[in-house]
Scaffold this motif. Structure first.
Motif, PDB file in Angstrom:
ATOM      1  N   ILE A 408       7.563   8.879   9.319  1.00  0.00           N
ATOM      2  CA  ILE A 408       7.349   9.512   7.468  1.00  0.00           C
ATOM      3  C   ILE A 408       7.575   7.618   6.624  1.00  0.00           C
ATOM      4  N   SER A 409       6.642   7.552   6.141  1.00  0.00           N
ATOM      5  CA  SER A 409       6.997   6.447   5.007  1.00  0.00           C
ATOM      6  C   SER A 409       6.825   7.495   3.850  1.00  0.00           C
ATOM      7  N   LEU A 410       8.284   6.363   2.762  1.00  0.00           N
ATOM      8  CA  LEU A 410       8.291   6.902   1.457  1.00  0.00           C
ATOM      9  C   LEU A 410       8.484   6.110   0.387  1.00  0.00           C
ATOM     10  N   GLY A 411       7.581   6.219  -1.034  1.00  0.00           N
ATOM     11  CA  GLY A 411       8.093   5.395  -1.978  1.00  0.00           C
ATOM     12  C   GLY A 411       8.722   6.034  -2.892  1.00  0.00           C
ATOM     13  N   TYR A 412       9.789   5.480  -3.295  1.00  0.00           N
ATOM     14  CA  TYR A 412       9.704   6.524  -5.228  1.00  0.00           C
ATOM     15  C   TYR A 412       9.971   5.169  -5.886  1.00  0.00           C
ATOM     16  N   ALA A 413      10.153   5.790  -7.158  1.00  0.00           N
ATOM     17  CA  ALA A 413      10.554   5.363  -8.683  1.00  0.00           C
ATOM     18  C   ALA A 413      10.847   6.235  -9.396  1.00  0.00           C
ATOM     19  N   GLU A 414      11.703   5.864 -10.703  1.00  0.00           N
ATOM     20  CA  GLU A 414      12.676   6.844 -11.880  1.00  0.00           C
ATOM     21  C   GLU A 414      11.605   6.693 -13.012  1.00  0.00           C
ATOM     22  N   VAL A 436       6.390  -0.750   2.453  1.00  0.00           N
ATOM     23  CA  VAL A 436       7.287   0.312   3.455  1.00  0.00           C
ATOM     24  C   VAL A 436       5.529  -0.199   3.718  1.00  0.00           C
ATOM     25  N   LYS A 437       4.798   0.322   3.723  1.00  0.00           N
ATOM     26  CA  LYS A 437       3.801   0.527   5.047  1.00  0.00           C
ATOM     27  C   LYS A 437       3.411  -0.965   5.377  1.00  0.00           C
ATOM     28  N   LEU A 438       3.233  -1.936   4.005  1.00  0.00           N
ATOM     29  CA  LEU A 438       2.903  -3.254   4.745  1.00  0.00           C
ATOM     30  C   LEU A 438       4.242  -4.113   5.380  1.00  0.00           C
ATOM     31  N   HIS A 439       5.408  -3.386   5.490  1.00  0.00           N
ATOM     32  CA  HIS A 439       6.180  -3.939   6.349  1.00  0.00           C
ATOM     33  C   HIS A 439       7.145  -3.290   7.499  1.00  0.00           C
ATOM     34  N   GLY A 440       5.628  -2.628   7.845  1.00  0.00           N
ATOM     35  CA  GLY A 440       6.194  -1.903   9.270  1.00  0.00           C
ATOM     36  C   GLY A 440       6.156  -0.340   9.126  1.00  0.00           C
ATOM     37  N   ASN A 442       7.949   4.190   9.264  1.00  0.00           N
ATOM     38  CA  ASN A 442       9.366   4.852   8.727  1.00  0.00           C
ATOM     39  C   ASN A 442       9.645   4.022   8.187  1.00  0.00           C
ATOM     40  N   ASN A 443       9.754   3.888   6.903  1.00  0.00           N
ATOM     41  CA  ASN A 443      11.666   3.296   5.801  1.00  0.00           C
ATOM     42  C   ASN A 443      10.738   4.279   4.975  1.00  0.00           C
ATOM     43  N   CYS A 444      11.483   4.269   3.921  1.00  0.00           N
ATOM     44  CA  CYS A 444      11.452   4.300   2.391  1.00  0.00           C
ATOM     45  C   CYS A 444      11.893   3.193   1.534  1.00  0.00           C
ATOM     46  N   SER A 445      11.694   3.131   0.128  1.00  0.00           N
ATOM     47  CA  SER A 445      11.906   1.815  -0.963  1.00  0.00           C
ATOM     48  C   SER A 445      11.785   1.998  -2.355  1.00  0.00           C
ATOM     49  N   PRO A 446      12.415   2.269  -2.975  1.00  0.00           N
ATOM     50  CA  PRO A 446      12.246   1.909  -4.135  1.00  0.00           C
ATOM     51  C   PRO A 446      11.428   1.243  -5.046  1.00  0.00           C
ATOM     52  N   TYR A 447      10.978   1.028  -6.041  1.00  0.00           N
ATOM     53  CA  TYR A 447       9.394   0.567  -6.794  1.00  0.00           C
ATOM     54  C   TYR A 447      10.462  -0.715  -6.867  1.00  0.00           C
ATOM     55  N   ARG A 448       9.668  -1.626  -6.995  1.00  0.00           N
ATOM     56  CA  ARG A 448      10.282  -2.698  -7.110  1.00  0.00           C
ATOM     57  C   ARG A 448       9.148  -3.465  -8.512  1.00  0.00           C
ATOM     58  N   GLY A 449       9.975  -4.292  -9.560  1.00  0.00           N
ATOM     59  CA  GLY A 449       9.087  -4.307 -10.871  1.00  0.00           C
ATOM     60  C   GLY A 449       7.857  -5.459 -10.255  1.00  0.00           C
TER      61      GLY A 449
END
Length: 599
Positions: A408-414, A436-440, A442-449
């Motif tokens: 899975i790929s996952l993104g999250y934000a607060e 995450v999808k753009l960088h390959g 199978n990973n997770c990433s927080p939101y960047r402004g």
């Protein structure tokens, strides 16, 4: 006298109770009928949606065959060798024939026996020419039919236009890959399941995208009264799917038990409470069905939004973490192992979400392989470790007795750190998922402004696969002299710069293309690039030499070939190839005429 009057009043009381009871019973019976009627229609509507999707999936099996032939034609530059063998391997019991039509003329058909008359010039055929030209000009898959087959029964033609890349890079029409599917045979499993559950149905379609005339594709043959209608478009044709219970809209409703219960209610007032509770239970069941995903048991998006609204009504300043995720290459799982295995993967992921995030969280399936979650009363920092563990834990599906991994790929934000309105939280998480999808994957990433709020495109996910095989160093950055933010760099450029990975590369450059240029040349390089772009001497391209700044402090002379393009997410961006001058000049004796920044 008074005693008689009192006696008469008492005699009237049972009559009054009976009359009121009859009135109440009449109202209750009518209400029960209407409640059952609404329930049956709601369930029928859900089934209409479900089986309409199944019918589309059935037809997609035919489209998939034309897609396979298209891929072969493109990969072999317009040739399909051993067509008969390829077509035989693709054949199924719902297919009448498989054809190819280079330049719109049918040259090969499988099976050949009985189908010789199908070798015609489609573009100039009286009944097929207009729709074929339409599909070619619009570059869309079209359907035509149903029509009578000479072998008996009816069929629908699926024609997929194939375009090859011309010498100048523009698409060139090659011809059609064609499948003739048999109807209603292609829908056999779906229709059997539908009728098994006690439904009459009718499926009609427009005969082609260019006609409003409709034909019945398949039907149970019974007359339907006020059916549920679900409309959908497939391959340019409009479909109407109508269903209703075979035994009518009073399905499951029997007046006699309720009449008996009503009499009991009149005699025993406590029975009335039972009836009310039964009715309320029906209402609760319908409400639960309306907000629940039937496959996974999670909330659907409607239920998700309702739960989130309730939470935020209690405290607008509460911290929340929004999560957006999907299964990597889910279409591949469905295509390779089948939709039953794909459904198993969805259920497995849903169970994992409930196990990891069940406490004080809101979880839903948006549809397809996309899932959302809100972790209430927590921050990104507090949730990061659990999110990372959840993302990277091993997951498997079972097929033919063997286990196969999926990811899975996952993104999250607060909230409120990343957005001012909680309604934007999932959109922020979705943009992080896209990164995450753009960088390959199978990973997770927080939101960047720096991410822009746009709907992500699945086509962007292929960039990593394409760029890593380019014969050279490649990067993308925003075409803005004041904000030349680097969006992407392939592996060869990262290694050329002397960095470990993309994150190390971004740290080294501070996200800016400018920092890859020798400090003494930065202004002149930037001036040269924009001068060429503004002059349009080479179209949207620019060519420039400069000294490339490596992480170890050394500088190498390079050739820069850039192109400015419009990107839907970031506006104007530069696509840039970086070539080592020494390497280029070792193969070419003559100068290229590229503009050179003075050293």
């Amino acid at each position: 006298m008074n005693s008689r009057k009192n006696h008469n009043k008492k005699l009237m009381l049972p009559v009054l109770i009976f009359l009121v009871g009859c009135l109440v019973l009449t109202v209750v019976l009518y209400h029960s009928y209407r409640s059952n009627y609404k329930q049956v229609r709601n369930v029928t509507a859900l089934n209409a949606t479900t089986y309409a999707e199944r019918l589309q999936n059935d037809m997609n099996r035919g489209v998939a065959i034309t897609d396979t032939l298209e891929e072969i034609a493109i990969s072999e530059n317009g040739k399909i060798d051993n067509f008969q063998k390829v077509a035989r391997d693709l054949m199924a019991d719902f297919i009448q024939s498989i054809q190819i039509a280079p330049d719109g003329v049918v040259t090969d058909i499988y099976p050949e026996a009985g189908n010789e008359a199908g070798k015609i010039d489609l573009m100039h055929d009286e009944s097929r020419g207009e729709i074929c030209r339409y599909g070619r000009d619009k570059n869309i898959v079209t359907m035509q039919g149903p029509f009578d087959l000479k072998q008996g029964g009816q069929g629908i033609a699926i024609r997929n236009p194939v375009y090859l890349e011309g010498a100048d890079g523009s698409p060139v029409f090659w011809g059609f890959t064609i499948v003739i599917i048999r109807v209603p045979e292609i829908f056999t499993e779906s229709i059997q399941a539908l009728t098994k559950f006690g439904y009459d149905y009718s499926l009609t379609k427009t005969v082609s995208p260019l006609s409003d005339d409709t034909e019945i594709v398949s039907s149970s043959g019974n007359i339907m009264k006020n059916p549920i209608t679900f409309e959908f478009e497939f391959c340019g044709s409009l479909f109407d799917f109508e269903i209703m219970p075979a035994d009518g809209w009073s399905h499951g409703w029997n007046v006699f038990p309720q009449l008996f219960l009503g009499i009991c209610v009149i005699l025993l007032l406590t029975g009335l409470t039972v009836v009310i509770l039964v009715i309320e239970r029906h209402r609760d069941t319908l409400k639960k069905m309306a907000i629940t995903d039937p496959l996974t048991g999670l909330l659907n998006r409607k239920g998700f939004d309702e739960q989130l609204k309730k939470v935020m009504q209690g405290d607008l300043h509460i911290h929340c973490v929004g999560i957006q995720m999907d299964i990597d290459d889910f279409k591949f799982i469905n295509d390779m192992y089948g939709h039953v295995v794909g459904d198993a993967a969805l259920k497995s992921l849903a169970q994992d979400m409930q196990s990891y995030f069940n406490d004080n969280s809101i979880i839903c399936r948006n549809g397809g392989d996309e899932f959302s979650a809100i972790l209430v009363d927590t921050t990104e920092e507090e949730a990061r470790k659990k999110i990372e563990q959840f993302t990277l834990q091993p997951r498997h599906i079972t097929y033919n007795g063997g286990e196969h991994p999926f990811y899975i790929s996952l993104g999250y934000a607060e909230y409120p750190k990343d957005c001012e309105d909680v309604s934007e939280l999932i959109r922020c998480a979705d943009m992080a998922l896209y990164a995450v999808k753009l960088h390959g994957k199978n990973n997770c990433s927080p939101y960047r402004g720096a991410y822009k709020m746009q709907h992500r495109s699945q086509l962007g996910f292929a960039l990593q696969d394409v760029s890593k095989n380019l014969p050279g160093a490649f990067l993308i950055y925003i075409a803005d002299p004041e904000n030349d933010n680097i969006l992407f760099a392939n592996r060869e450029l990262i290694e050329f710069a002397g960095c470990r990975d993309f994150d190390d590369f971004l740290d080294y450059t501070d996200h800016r293309f400018r920092n890859l240029v020798h400090p003494d040349e930065r202004d002149s390089v930037e001036t040269s690039i924009w001068k060429q772009i503004d002059a349009k001497t080479s179209g949207n391209n620019d060519y420039v030499r400069f000294h490339f700044a490596k992480k170890d402090g050394t500088y190498l002379p390079v050739l820069d070939h850039g192109r400015i393009v419009e990107n839907r997410y970031y506006g104007n961006v530069f696509y840039v190839l970086i070539m080592d001058c020494a390497l280029v000049e070792s193969y070419y004796d003559n100068k290229t005429g590229l503009e050179t920044v003075p050293e």
